[in-house]
Structures are given as structure tokens and as C-alpha cells.
Write a protein that holds these residues in place. Structure first.
Motif, mmCIF file in Angstrom:
data_model
loop_
_atom_site.group_PDB
_atom_site.id
_atom_site.type_symbol
_atom_site.label_atom_id
_atom_site.label_comp_id
_atom_site.label_asym_id
_atom_site.label_seq_id
_atom_site.Cartn_x
_atom_site.Cartn_y
_atom_site.Cartn_z
ATOM 1 N N VAL A 41 0.834 -1.200 0.000
ATOM 2 C CA VAL A 41 0.000 0.000 0.000
ATOM 3 C C VAL A 41 0.875 1.259 0.000
ATOM 4 N N SER A 44 2.597 1.799 -3.336
ATOM 5 C CA SER A 44 1.667 2.215 -4.388
ATOM 6 C C SER A 44 1.386 3.712 -4.344
ATOM 7 N N LEU A 224 -1.676 -0.435 -7.366
ATOM 8 C CA LEU A 224 -1.249 -1.692 -6.749
ATOM 9 C C LEU A 224 -0.662 -2.638 -7.793
#
Length: 306
Positions: A41, A44, A224
């Protein structure tokens, strides 16, 4: 590039955005996949805006995205009911909860198998021999469905952990449990007699949210996916004499072939760039040198978008 979500705010208004303008992403608060998911996360670009003590719901630097920390087993239902728009959890959790969600992306980690195993001294070698027996598991739905498909009646013993100990304690005749490497099963003298389910970590989505919040969900999906694509890849840059270019190109693998650019030099050089698997870099460098490449740079890739 996805269009930014249109805000319903009036000029000068402040405070939290309404939920209709926010995409809530549910990720595990603990467990074996929690740390790699948090790293994914962050890579990204969805950096947490609130540091320090982690809250149940945390804002990110994107005001239209927030993170919900939850138990992995609860994430499929949070997404199915709309409490979260997106979630990251194991495929096995989705199957176990029988949640009506869309699985958007295999994140290619947390790979494991749900297996049926017995004690190594057991005479049981097939599913049919478990008729009327006791099966210990943390996956009652998967277990009942599995034996139902085989037409075998069993008693399911629900356990909350240490499933592999139950055959030794006489609690169960077999187990259905998650196994990644098989080491725990072998350590506890258990023998696999069937693979029930193959699982890995997935990005899942609420079916309504895919329609109503499409632009932002597509943006998160792409972010992602770009990190996943970049894993295990390196970016090579080098200078090559034009007379050696064809030799270097024959040595050099790449996703779509190398990129060749002129260099402002009176040495007849060109710059050659390529993306290669990092496992090949060690042997590739010497081969490139022998082929006539010099000034070779090897760089990591954070994100890769096709």
C-alpha cells in the motif's frame, strides 16, 4: 489517468468528505500477510496521513482514500456489505465467508494451500475413508463443501488455532488447514492426502462500488498492480559502441526489446536501456561487458505500468 472524483462541496467548506466521495480500503490489522500488504500500500503511493498509534480507520494523503484495519477473516464481509469499497485478504477468506465480492487482482504473495492431512501413522489414504470421522479445522465452510462434493459425511470440529495438534490429542482423525511450505505439517508428523484449495492474497471490491466509484477504484487498482509488476525487475542502462550494438542486443533480454538512443558523443556511442529480471543480472553483466557494453547502471524499479 483517472479523473479526480468530483466533489459535492461548496467553496470554502472543510471537514471530512462524505463517504460517497471516499474509497475505503480494508486491510489486515495482523497476521502473516499484514506487513507485506502495508508495504504494498505504501509503495503504491497511498501513504498514511496519520502516524503514531494506528486507528481503526486511517486517512491517507489522498483525501478520497482511507484505510480500514480489520481482521483478515472479516474483510470479505466488510466489502460485500459496503462497509468498505475495497479489501485485501486471502482468497481462502473469501471462499470461507462465501462473500459476494469481485476479486480484481491476484497480488501474488501469501501463496498457500488448504490441505487435508492425517497423522503419518494413520492408515487413511483417501477422502472416502474418512466417512463418519472427525475433521478439525478453522475453515468449517470450506470443509463442509469439500466433503459434500465428495459425498462423504464427517463431523467438523471447529478449532481456533494449533489445528495440527488435534490428531495427536485424539480430538480429530484428520485436519483441513492452511499450509504454505509444509514444514509445520512435517514437524507434526502429518501427511497430506489431498489439496482442497489453492489461495493467495487478492484485491477484492464491492460490486456496487465498482460502478459508483469506478474512477478512484481503477486508480487504486492500477497503482497496486504497477507495484506487483515491478517486483523482481531491474532497469539496465549502458553505453554501447554502435559497431557492437547488434551483439549487445542479442545478449540482452527485455520485456519488449531494448530501447536504443543516440548519445551526444564523438565516440560513436548509443545508450541502451532495458528491463530485465533481477535474477539474471549477475550473469548478464559479464556477458554485456564481453559484448562491448560499458558504463552499465543497474537500478531498482518501484512501479511498472503497461
Amino acid at each position: 489517468m483517472a479523473k479526480p472524483a468530483k466533489s459535492l462541496r461548496k467553496p470554502g467548506e472543510s471537514g471530512p468528505l462524505p463517504f460517497s466521495e471516499v474509497v475505503r480500503l480494508a486491510i489486515p490489522n495482523k497476521g502473516r500477510i499484514a506487513a507485506p500488504i502495508m508495504e504494498l500500500v505504501e509503495k503504491s503511493g497511498l501513504h498514511l496521513a496519520e502516524t503514531g498509534e494506528r486507528r481503526l480507520i486511517t486517512k491517507t494523503l489522498d483525501p478520497h482514500v482511507e484505510i480500514l484495519f480489520a481482521r483478515p477473516v472479516d474483510i470479505p464481509e466488510y466489502v460485500a456489505t459496503g462497509a468498505a469499497d475495497l479489501g485485501i485478504t486471502g482468497h481462502d477468506m473469501v471462499v470461507e465467508r462465501e462473500s459476494d465480492v469481485e476479486e480484481l487482482l491476484d497480488l501474488q504473495f501469501g501463496r498457500a494451500k488448504v490441505v487435508l492431512a492425517v497423522h503419518e501413522d494413520s492408515g487413511i489414504t483417501s477422502v472416502k475413508q474418512l466417512e463418519g470421522k472427525k475433521i478439525a479445522t478453522e475453515f468449517p465452510v470450506i470443509t463442509r463443501n469439500y466433503f459434500g462434493r465428495h459425498g462423504v459425511n464427517v463431523s467438523v470440529v471447529l478449532v481456533g488455532g494449533a489445528c495440527e495438534a488435534t490428531p495427536h490429542l485424539g480430538i480429530a482423525d484428520a485436519i483441513i488447514d492452511l499450509s504454505s511450505s509444509g514444514t509445520t505439517l512435517r514437524t507434526n508428523r502429518l501427511r497430506v492426502i489431498d489439496e482442497v484449495l489453492v489461495t493467495s492474497t487478492h484485491l477484492i471490491a464491492n460490486r456496487d462500488s465498482i460502478r459508483t466509484k469506478k474512477d478512484k477504484i481503477d486508480e487504486i487498482h492500477l497503482a497496486l498492480e504497477s507495484v506487483i509488476r515491478a517486483r523482481g525487475q531491474c532497469y539496465l542502462m549502458m553505453n554501447v559502441k554502435r559497431t557492437s550494438l547488434e551483439t549487445v542486443k542479442r545478449v540482452l533480454p527485455g520485456l519488449s526489446g531494448p530501447t536504443v538512443m543516440d548519445v551526444a558523443s564523438n565516440e560513436g556511442l548509443v545508450a541502451v536501456h532495458a528491463v530485465v529480471n533481477e535474477e539474471r543480472v549477475y550473469a548478464l553483466i559479464n556477458a554485456l561487458k564481453r559484448a562491448g557494453a560499458k558504463d552499465i547502471l543497474v537500478m531498482g524499479i518501484q512501479r511498472m505500468i503497461r
